[in-house]
Design a protein around this motif. Structure first.
Motif, PDB file in Angstrom:
ATOM      1  N   LEU A   6       0.841  -1.198   0.000  1.00 44.24           N
ATOM      2  CA  LEU A   6       0.000   0.000   0.000  1.00 44.24           C
ATOM      3  C   LEU A   6       0.875   1.246   0.000  1.00 44.24           C
ATOM      4  O   LEU A   6       1.948   1.255   0.604  1.00 44.24           O
ATOM      5  CB  LEU A   6      -0.919   0.022   1.227  1.00 44.24           C
ATOM      6  CG  LEU A   6      -1.889  -1.150   1.363  1.00 44.24           C
ATOM      7  CD1 LEU A   6      -2.707  -1.023   2.634  1.00 44.24           C
ATOM      8  CD2 LEU A   6      -2.790  -1.245   0.151  1.00 44.24           C
ATOM      9  N   THR A   7       0.389   2.261  -0.685  1.00 41.77           N
ATOM     10  CA  THR A   7       1.093   3.537  -0.760  1.00 41.77           C
ATOM     11  C   THR A   7       0.148   4.640  -0.296  1.00 41.77           C
ATOM     12  O   THR A   7      -1.043   4.398  -0.063  1.00 41.77           O
ATOM     13  CB  THR A   7       1.539   3.835  -2.210  1.00 41.77           C
ATOM     14  OG1 THR A   7       0.359   4.043  -2.999  1.00 41.77           O
ATOM     15  CG2 THR A   7       2.383   2.714  -2.790  1.00 41.77           C
ATOM     16  N   ILE A   8       0.671   5.834  -0.220  1.00 41.96           N
ATOM     17  CA  ILE A   8      -0.179   6.965   0.158  1.00 41.96           C
ATOM     18  C   ILE A   8      -1.327   7.141  -0.839  1.00 41.96           C
ATOM     19  O   ILE A   8      -2.402   7.610  -0.483  1.00 41.96           O
ATOM     20  CB  ILE A   8       0.646   8.260   0.326  1.00 41.96           C
ATOM     21  CG1 ILE A   8      -0.175   9.301   1.083  1.00 41.96           C
ATOM     22  CG2 ILE A   8       1.135   8.781  -1.006  1.00 41.96           C
ATOM     23  CD1 ILE A   8       0.609  10.186   1.984  1.00 41.96           C
ATOM     24  N   ASP A   9      -1.116   6.717  -2.085  1.00 38.13           N
ATOM     25  CA  ASP A   9      -2.151   6.844  -3.113  1.00 38.13           C
ATOM     26  C   ASP A   9      -3.206   5.745  -3.052  1.00 38.13           C
ATOM     27  O   ASP A   9      -4.332   5.942  -3.525  1.00 38.13           O
ATOM     28  CB  ASP A   9      -1.509   6.849  -4.506  1.00 38.13           C
ATOM     29  CG  ASP A   9      -0.606   8.054  -4.720  1.00 38.13           C
ATOM     30  OD1 ASP A   9      -0.920   9.137  -4.196  1.00 38.13           O
ATOM     31  OD2 ASP A   9       0.426   7.905  -5.399  1.00 38.13           O
ATOM     32  N   THR A  10      -2.871   4.578  -2.497  1.00 39.52           N
ATOM     33  CA  THR A  10      -3.807   3.448  -2.486  1.00 39.52           C
ATOM     34  C   THR A  10      -4.375   3.117  -1.110  1.00 39.52           C
ATOM     35  O   THR A  10      -5.335   2.354  -1.011  1.00 39.52           O
ATOM     36  CB  THR A  10      -3.135   2.180  -3.041  1.00 39.52           C
ATOM     37  OG1 THR A  10      -2.026   1.825  -2.203  1.00 39.52           O
ATOM     38  CG2 THR A  10      -2.672   2.377  -4.473  1.00 39.52           C
ATOM     39  N   PHE A  11      -3.811   3.684  -0.063  1.00 37.61           N
ATOM     40  CA  PHE A  11      -4.201   3.325   1.312  1.00 37.61           C
ATOM     41  C   PHE A  11      -5.684   3.598   1.568  1.00 37.61           C
ATOM     42  O   PHE A  11      -6.436   2.705   1.967  1.00 37.61           O
ATOM     43  CB  PHE A  11      -3.330   4.083   2.316  1.00 37.61           C
ATOM     44  CG  PHE A  11      -3.608   3.734   3.748  1.00 37.61           C
ATOM     45  CD1 PHE A  11      -3.070   2.590   4.308  1.00 37.61           C
ATOM     46  CD2 PHE A  11      -4.402   4.549   4.545  1.00 37.61           C
ATOM     47  CE1 PHE A  11      -3.313   2.262   5.630  1.00 37.61           C
ATOM     48  CE2 PHE A  11      -4.653   4.240   5.865  1.00 37.61           C
ATOM     49  CZ  PHE A  11      -4.110   3.092   6.411  1.00 37.61           C
ATOM     50  N   GLU A  12      -6.112   4.824   1.352  1.00 40.49           N
ATOM     51  CA  GLU A  12      -7.487   5.230   1.678  1.00 40.49           C
ATOM     52  C   GLU A  12      -8.511   4.395   0.909  1.00 40.49           C
ATOM     53  O   GLU A  12      -9.475   3.893   1.490  1.00 40.49           O
ATOM     54  CB  GLU A  12      -7.680   6.725   1.374  1.00 40.49           C
ATOM     55  CG  GLU A  12      -9.016   7.266   1.821  1.00 40.49           C
ATOM     56  CD  GLU A  12      -9.130   7.457   3.323  1.00 40.49           C
ATOM     57  OE1 GLU A  12     -10.272   7.437   3.822  1.00 40.49           O
ATOM     58  OE2 GLU A  12      -8.111   7.624   3.992  1.00 40.49           O
ATOM     59  N   SER A  13      -8.321   4.229  -0.379  1.00 40.86           N
ATOM     60  CA  SER A  13      -9.294   3.467  -1.168  1.00 40.86           C
ATOM     61  C   SER A  13      -9.315   1.996  -0.744  1.00 40.86           C
ATOM     62  O   SER A  13     -10.368   1.365  -0.754  1.00 40.86           O
ATOM     63  CB  SER A  13      -9.004   3.591  -2.661  1.00 40.86           C
ATOM     64  OG  SER A  13      -7.732   3.053  -2.968  1.00 40.86           O
ATOM     65  N   VAL A  51      -8.444  -8.557   3.116  1.00 39.82           N
ATOM     66  CA  VAL A  51      -7.366  -7.882   2.397  1.00 39.82           C
ATOM     67  C   VAL A  51      -6.198  -7.712   3.373  1.00 39.82           C
ATOM     68  O   VAL A  51      -6.363  -7.176   4.467  1.00 39.82           O
ATOM     69  CB  VAL A  51      -7.821  -6.507   1.866  1.00 39.82           C
ATOM     70  CG1 VAL A  51      -6.642  -5.749   1.256  1.00 39.82           C
ATOM     71  CG2 VAL A  51      -8.944  -6.676   0.850  1.00 39.82           C
ATOM     72  N   PHE A  52      -5.034  -8.183   2.987  1.00 40.47           N
ATOM     73  CA  PHE A  52      -3.815  -8.041   3.775  1.00 40.47           C
ATOM     74  C   PHE A  52      -2.912  -7.034   3.068  1.00 40.47           C
ATOM     75  O   PHE A  52      -2.360  -7.334   2.012  1.00 40.47           O
ATOM     76  CB  PHE A  52      -3.089  -9.384   3.921  1.00 40.47           C
ATOM     77  CG  PHE A  52      -3.734 -10.320   4.899  1.00 40.47           C
ATOM     78  CD1 PHE A  52      -3.201 -10.498   6.166  1.00 40.47           C
ATOM     79  CD2 PHE A  52      -4.886 -11.021   4.560  1.00 40.47           C
ATOM     80  CE1 PHE A  52      -3.795 -11.369   7.073  1.00 40.47           C
ATOM     81  CE2 PHE A  52      -5.496 -11.885   5.453  1.00 40.47           C
ATOM     82  CZ  PHE A  52      -4.946 -12.056   6.719  1.00 40.47           C
ATOM     83  N   GLY A  53      -2.809  -5.847   3.621  1.00 42.80           N
ATOM     84  CA  GLY A  53      -1.965  -4.813   3.051  1.00 42.80           C
ATOM     85  C   GLY A  53      -0.682  -4.669   3.848  1.00 42.80           C
ATOM     86  O   GLY A  53      -0.612  -5.056   5.018  1.00 42.80           O
ATOM     87  N   SER A  54       0.326  -4.123   3.211  1.00 46.84           N
ATOM     88  CA  SER A  54       1.582  -3.850   3.912  1.00 46.84           C
ATOM     89  C   SER A  54       2.105  -2.492   3.476  1.00 46.84           C
ATOM     90  O   SER A  54       1.966  -2.097   2.320  1.00 46.84           O
ATOM     91  CB  SER A  54       2.614  -4.948   3.641  1.00 46.84           C
ATOM     92  OG  SER A  54       3.009  -4.936   2.293  1.00 46.84           O
ATOM     93  N   VAL A  55       2.681  -1.795   4.442  1.00 46.31           N
ATOM     94  CA  VAL A  55       3.245  -0.474   4.174  1.00 46.31           C
ATOM     95  C   VAL A  55       4.697  -0.475   4.605  1.00 46.31           C
ATOM     96  O   VAL A  55       5.009  -0.670   5.782  1.00 46.31           O
ATOM     97  CB  VAL A  55       2.469   0.633   4.936  1.00 46.31           C
ATOM     98  CG1 VAL A  55       3.138   1.990   4.725  1.00 46.31           C
ATOM     99  CG2 VAL A  55       1.012   0.678   4.499  1.00 46.31           C
ATOM    100  N   GLU A  62       5.515   9.483   4.600  1.00 51.51           N
ATOM    101  CA  GLU A  62       4.400  10.414   4.733  1.00 51.51           C
ATOM    102  C   GLU A  62       3.141   9.680   5.203  1.00 51.51           C
ATOM    103  O   GLU A  62       2.428  10.154   6.096  1.00 51.51           O
ATOM    104  CB  GLU A  62       4.136  11.115   3.399  1.00 51.51           C
ATOM    105  CG  GLU A  62       3.048  12.165   3.479  1.00 51.51           C
ATOM    106  CD  GLU A  62       2.814  12.876   2.148  1.00 51.51           C
ATOM    107  OE1 GLU A  62       1.846  13.638   2.092  1.00 51.51           O
ATOM    108  OE2 GLU A  62       3.584  12.670   1.178  1.00 51.51           O
ATOM    109  N   LEU A  63       2.873   8.512   4.641  1.00 53.04           N
ATOM    110  CA  LEU A  63       1.718   7.718   5.041  1.00 53.04           C
ATOM    111  C   LEU A  63       1.868   7.248   6.490  1.00 53.04           C
ATOM    112  O   LEU A  63       0.921   7.363   7.277  1.00 53.04           O
ATOM    113  CB  LEU A  63       1.548   6.518   4.107  1.00 53.04           C
ATOM    114  CG  LEU A  63       0.480   5.493   4.478  1.00 53.04           C
ATOM    115  CD1 LEU A  63      -0.880   6.137   4.654  1.00 53.04           C
ATOM    116  CD2 LEU A  63       0.437   4.383   3.434  1.00 53.04           C
ATOM    117  N   ALA A  64       3.036   6.734   6.840  1.00 49.79           N
ATOM    118  CA  ALA A  64       3.261   6.269   8.212  1.00 49.79           C
ATOM    119  C   ALA A  64       3.044   7.408   9.208  1.00 49.79           C
ATOM    120  O   ALA A  64       2.424   7.216  10.261  1.00 49.79           O
ATOM    121  CB  ALA A  64       4.670   5.686   8.345  1.00 49.79           C
TER     122      ALA A  64
END
Length: 126
Positions: A6-13, A51-55, A62-64
């Motif tokens: 996951l990135t700052i662009d995909t996290f929220e969605s 859904v298993f996401g990783s950052v 910035e997301l963290a």
């Protein structure tokens, strides 16, 4: 299912698409993160409906920062777009299974009602 970076662009969605989303915040230099990674990956194979996401906190500083990560690894669980669990530290497989079970068993109508009540009880700024 494998974990999704996951990135700052995909996290929220990703977290607002509905259902259960787990997110592992990690870094490659972090020993406990490396210990937790295979546990998390195995759970992602077992629970196909989650859904298993990783950052990667190094690549996504910035997301963290935006979600308040101060220690890694940190596991967050979202259900229907609502943060329902957040805890730093590497979990053993049994601990991760307990989190998954608890998130599955949540009464989300009650959770939403409690959130609404907290908003109503919050003092308004002057």
């Amino acid at each position: 299912m494998t974990t999704q970076p996951l990135t700052i662009d995909t996290f929220e969605s990703t977290i607002t698409d509905g259902g259960i989303v787990l997110v592992d915040f990690w870094a490659s230099w972090c020993g406990p993160c490396r210990q937790f990674a295979p546990v998390y990956a195995a759970a992602s194979e077992e629970h196909q409906d989650i859904v298993f996401g990783s950052v990667d906190t190094e690549a996504e500083q910035e997301l963290a920062g935006a979600v308040g990560i101060t220690s890694i690894p940190t596991l967050m669980a979202f259900r229907d777009g609502i943060l329902v669990f957040s805890q730093p530290g590497a979990l053993p497989a049994s601990g991760l299974e307990q989190v998954i079970s608890a998130v599955r068993e949540l009464d989300m109508d009650r959770v939403r009602s409690e959130i609404e009540q907290q908003k109503q009880d919050a003092p308004t700024g002057a």
